[in-house]
Design an enzyme around this catalytic site. Structure first.
Site, PDB file in Angstrom:
ATOM      1  N   GLU A   1      -7.009   2.811   4.616  1.00  0.00           N
ATOM      2  CA  GLU A   1      -6.944   4.270   4.754  1.00  0.00           C
ATOM      3  C   GLU A   1      -6.765   4.894   3.379  1.00  0.00           C
ATOM      4  O   GLU A   1      -5.783   4.642   2.692  1.00  0.00           O
ATOM      5  CB  GLU A   1      -5.759   4.662   5.643  1.00  0.00           C
ATOM      6  CG  GLU A   1      -5.632   6.167   5.775  1.00  0.00           C
ATOM      7  CD  GLU A   1      -4.230   6.615   6.180  1.00  0.00           C
ATOM      8  OE1 GLU A   1      -3.624   5.980   7.054  1.00  0.00           O
ATOM      9  OE2 GLU A   1      -3.755   7.612   5.585  1.00  0.00           O
TER      10      GLU A   1
ATOM     11  N   ARG B   1       0.798  -1.236   0.000  1.00  0.00           N
ATOM     12  CA  ARG B   1       0.000   0.000   0.000  1.00  0.00           C
ATOM     13  C   ARG B   1       0.823   1.274   0.000  1.00  0.00           C
ATOM     14  O   ARG B   1       0.284   2.361   0.141  1.00  0.00           O
ATOM     15  CB  ARG B   1      -0.975  -0.010   1.170  1.00  0.00           C
ATOM     16  CG  ARG B   1      -0.305  -0.290   2.501  1.00  0.00           C
ATOM     17  CD  ARG B   1      -1.337  -0.723   3.509  1.00  0.00           C
ATOM     18  NE  ARG B   1      -1.387   0.166   4.646  1.00  0.00           N
ATOM     19  CZ  ARG B   1      -2.485   0.432   5.337  1.00  0.00           C
ATOM     20  NH1 ARG B   1      -3.625  -0.089   4.999  1.00  0.00           N
ATOM     21  NH2 ARG B   1      -2.451   1.222   6.370  1.00  0.00           N
ATOM     22  N   HIS B   2       2.140   1.151  -0.113  1.00  0.00           N
ATOM     23  CA  HIS B   2       2.993   2.335  -0.113  1.00  0.00           C
ATOM     24  C   HIS B   2       3.827   2.435  -1.382  1.00  0.00           C
ATOM     25  O   HIS B   2       4.415   1.445  -1.816  1.00  0.00           O
ATOM     26  CB  HIS B   2       3.939   2.319   1.093  1.00  0.00           C
ATOM     27  CG  HIS B   2       3.237   2.531   2.389  1.00  0.00           C
ATOM     28  ND1 HIS B   2       2.892   1.496   3.221  1.00  0.00           N
ATOM     29  CD2 HIS B   2       2.800   3.663   2.975  1.00  0.00           C
ATOM     30  CE1 HIS B   2       2.262   1.992   4.284  1.00  0.00           C
ATOM     31  NE2 HIS B   2       2.190   3.300   4.161  1.00  0.00           N
TER      32      HIS B   2
ATOM     33  N   ARG C   1      -4.322   4.537  -4.147  1.00  0.00           N
ATOM     34  CA  ARG C   1      -5.071   3.714  -3.183  1.00  0.00           C
ATOM     35  C   ARG C   1      -6.547   3.653  -3.562  1.00  0.00           C
ATOM     36  O   ARG C   1      -7.203   2.625  -3.393  1.00  0.00           O
ATOM     37  CB  ARG C   1      -4.930   4.285  -1.775  1.00  0.00           C
ATOM     38  CG  ARG C   1      -3.579   3.999  -1.211  1.00  0.00           C
ATOM     39  CD  ARG C   1      -3.645   3.942   0.295  1.00  0.00           C
ATOM     40  NE  ARG C   1      -2.315   3.825   0.841  1.00  0.00           N
ATOM     41  CZ  ARG C   1      -2.020   3.990   2.115  1.00  0.00           C
ATOM     42  NH1 ARG C   1      -2.976   4.314   2.976  1.00  0.00           N
ATOM     43  NH2 ARG C   1      -0.783   3.847   2.532  1.00  0.00           N
TER      44      ARG C   1
HETATM   45  P1  AMO Z   1      -1.127  11.383   4.761  1.00  0.00           P
HETATM   46  O1  AMO Z   1       0.336  11.340   4.960  1.00  0.00           O
HETATM   47  O2  AMO Z   1      -1.971  10.510   5.643  1.00  0.00           O
HETATM   48  O3  AMO Z   1      -1.690  12.858   4.950  1.00  0.00           O
HETATM   49  O4  AMO Z   1      -1.451  11.017   3.260  1.00  0.00           O
HETATM   50  C1  AMO Z   1      -2.759  11.168   2.722  1.00  0.00           C
HETATM   51  C2  AMO Z   1      -3.161   9.966   1.908  1.00  0.00           C
HETATM   52  O5  AMO Z   1      -2.174   9.691   0.909  1.00  0.00           O
HETATM   53  C3  AMO Z   1      -2.075   8.289   0.695  1.00  0.00           C
HETATM   54  N1  AMO Z   1      -0.696   7.855   0.972  1.00  0.00           N
HETATM   55  C4  AMO Z   1       0.019   7.031   0.175  1.00  0.00           C
HETATM   56  N2  AMO Z   1      -0.290   6.402  -0.972  1.00  0.00           N
HETATM   57  C5  AMO Z   1       0.673   5.657  -1.562  1.00  0.00           C
HETATM   58  N3  AMO Z   1       1.910   5.510  -1.066  1.00  0.00           N
HETATM   59  C6  AMO Z   1       2.272   6.125   0.087  1.00  0.00           C
HETATM   60  N4  AMO Z   1       3.518   5.998   0.544  1.00  0.00           N
HETATM   61  C7  AMO Z   1       1.303   6.926   0.773  1.00  0.00           C
HETATM   62  N5  AMO Z   1       1.313   7.669   1.891  1.00  0.00           N
HETATM   63  C8  AMO Z   1       0.105   8.219   2.000  1.00  0.00           C
HETATM   64  C9  AMO Z   1      -3.077   7.628   1.604  1.00  0.00           C
HETATM   65  C10 AMO Z   1      -3.249   8.670   2.687  1.00  0.00           C
HETATM   66  O6  AMO Z   1      -4.480   8.557   3.346  1.00  0.00           O
HETATM   67  N6  AMO Z   1      -0.974  16.412   4.587  1.00  0.00           N
HETATM   68  C11 AMO Z   1      -1.798  15.264   4.943  1.00  0.00           C
HETATM   69  C12 AMO Z   1      -3.174  15.372   4.373  1.00  0.00           C
HETATM   70  C13 AMO Z   1      -4.048  16.449   4.957  1.00  0.00           C
HETATM   71  O7  AMO Z   1      -4.204  16.473   6.189  1.00  0.00           O
HETATM   72  O8  AMO Z   1      -4.600  17.236   4.165  1.00  0.00           O
HETATM   73  C14 AMO Z   1      -1.136  13.996   4.429  1.00  0.00           C
HETATM   74  O9  AMO Z   1      -0.327  14.007   3.522  1.00  0.00           O
HETATM   75  O10 AMO Z   1      -4.258   7.442   0.834  1.00  0.00           O
END
Ligand code: AMO
Length: 423
Positions: A346, A211-212, A397
């Site tokens: 998430e 998922r990352h 996602r």
């Molecule tokens: P956050 O870090 O939770 O929040 O990221 C928001 C959404 O981005 C996606 N996400 C990812 N998708 C793929 N690979 C990743 N490494 C990854 N990391 C996160 C997820 C996640 O829920 N600034 C805050 C947002 C805000 O409060 O407006 C933020 O970046 O779907």
């Protein structure tokens, strides 16, 4: 003039048509040769005399011939008396047979040969869902008075946490690739009130998970003059509903090709407090965050109790959220932040933010963060930023859960992760 394959069924029988596309498949039978042409709109059948020399699969071609009714042909019309001209060198044989109805290849093969494997109609459909979702995202927010913004991707400080930033050499000065447009979208609320951005963000994720990604597309929204985070959740609900509407409007064909169920977005999203979420997930009451197993349990709960693919968890512990999150004024241990889970994963994080300069200074100090790297951001709050909040949706996602992909890389055009920098 070029006709698209999808328009062939409506061509006047006997009229001359020109198709341009790729050789999807050749079938040489004793008495005829069938050629299936693929373009962006779909497939069309061309009938040629046996022994006609047809370029190999995946070669771009032009076909000029006669539209001819044939009940057996896809769409009831095929092209006969055709001449076929290759528009490039004969293509190399693809590593996977793209003409088969389903793509039978391992994930590494799919990714290593992405420029070709994305041509498969089912594979391409996944990105068509992403593109249609983006249209719905933009048009919903445009209609609600939002302004689209574009913010720098070279930044001076980490926005989310220091743990997973990519450091870069910026003309000899240390800098980072932006983990999110967080600081800029908040500052631009002070200009436009309501803003959104669609853009790449960078996370040096040290773990190999399904998922990352190290680079993903973040759909960021921020709006001013809110009462609390519930106003932000209402905006999120409409935005996700708009993405679903975009899929129905622009990607109905992709939905059919994939045979997926598009979610319905409830008029009001079910909302749980973090405390209740822990209980439902069977987690200890002092757990600071939800793990993937908890999220799956909450997804099942939402489906069971509300028939909903979505559930919002609000009120995460302030200490486990980013420093810009607004604490609950009555119980500052809990924050006015939330996550949206979609089918047990998430999908979104969001919150009401701090909007007073003094609160930022106090929070940075409390957390032991240095002031200097945040100075230009924090000082913006001395110049009149209204109460505001926002959220970010991870595009990959979203699509991964739409098509129920086991791995986020299956829906990413050219994924970047711990191991992958090409193609
Ligand atoms: P956050 O870090 O939770 O929040 O990221 C928001 C959404 O981005 C996606 N996400 C990812 N998708 C793929 N690979 C990743 N490494 C990854 N990391 C996160 C997820 C996640 O829920 N600034 C805050 C947002 C805000 O409060 O407006 C933020 O970046 O779907």
């Amino acid at each position: 003039m070029r006709s698209l394959c999808s328009s062939l069924p409506t061509a006047e029988p006997g009229s001359v048509v020109t198709l341009e596309g790729w050789v999807h498949r050749r079938r040489e039978l004793a008495r005829v040769t069938f050629l299936v042409v693929r373009d962006r709109s779909g497939l069309a059948q061309v009938v040629l005399p046996a022994g006609t020399d047809v370029p190999p699969e995946e070669t771009p071609i032009r076909v000029v011939g006669t539209a001819t009714a044939n009940a057996q042909a896809p769409g009831g019309v095929e092209v006969t008396e055709a001449t076929v001209t290759a528009l490039s060198e004969p293509a190399d044989t693809p590593v996977v047979e793209l003409w088969r109805p389903t793509l039978d290849a391992s994930l590494p093969t799919l990714l290593d040969h992405a420029a070709t494997t994305w041509r498969h109609p089912q594979q391409r459909a996944k990105w068509e869902l992403a593109a249609a979702s983006l249209r719905g995202f933009r048009s919903t927010l445009d209609d609600q008075g939002f302004t689209e913004i574009a913010t720098p991707k070279f930044v001076e400080s980490a926005t989310e946490s220091g743990a997973n930033v990519f450091a870069v050499d910026y003309f000899g000065r240390p800098a980072y690739l932006a983990q999110s447009p967080q600081f800029y979208k908040q500052q631009l609320v002070g200009v436009f009130e309501r803003v959104y951005e669609v853009g790449p963000v960078f996370r040096a994720e040290p773990h190999d998970t399904v998922r990352h990604l190290a680079e993903y597309v973040s759909l960021d929204v921020e709006l001013g003059f809110i009462r609390d985070h519930r106003d932000v959740i209402a905006c999120l609900r409409d935005t996700v509903a708009g993405m679903v509407a975009g899929i129905h409007e622009h990607a109905g064909d992709a939905v059919e090709r994939l045979g997926i169920t598009v979610p319905e977005v409830p008029a009001e999203l079910p909302v749980l407090h973090f405390r209740e979420a822990l209980e439902i997930a069977g987690a200890p009451a002092d757990e600071p965050d939800l793990n993937p197993g908890h999220e799956r349990a909450l997804g099942e709960w939402a489906m069971r109790e509300h028939g909903s693919d979505f559930v919002v968890v609000e009120g995460y512990p302030t200490a486990s959220r980013a420093f810009y999150s607004h604490p609950d004024p009555d119980e500052p241990h809990w924050s006015r932040s939330f996550d949206l889970l979609f089918r047990g994963l998430e999908l979104v994080s969001g919150a009401q933010r701090l909007h007073r300069y003094a609160d930022y200074v106090a929070t940075l100090e409390q957390r032991g963060y240095p002031y200097e790297p945040y100075a230009s951001y924090v000082e913006a709050f001395r110049r009149g930023i209204p109460p505001h909040g926002g959220f970010a949706i991870g595009l990959e996602r979203w699509v991964a859960r739409l098509v129920e992909a086991a791995n986020i890389r299956e829906v990413t055009l050219f994924p970047r992760d711990l191991h992958r920098l090409t193609p």
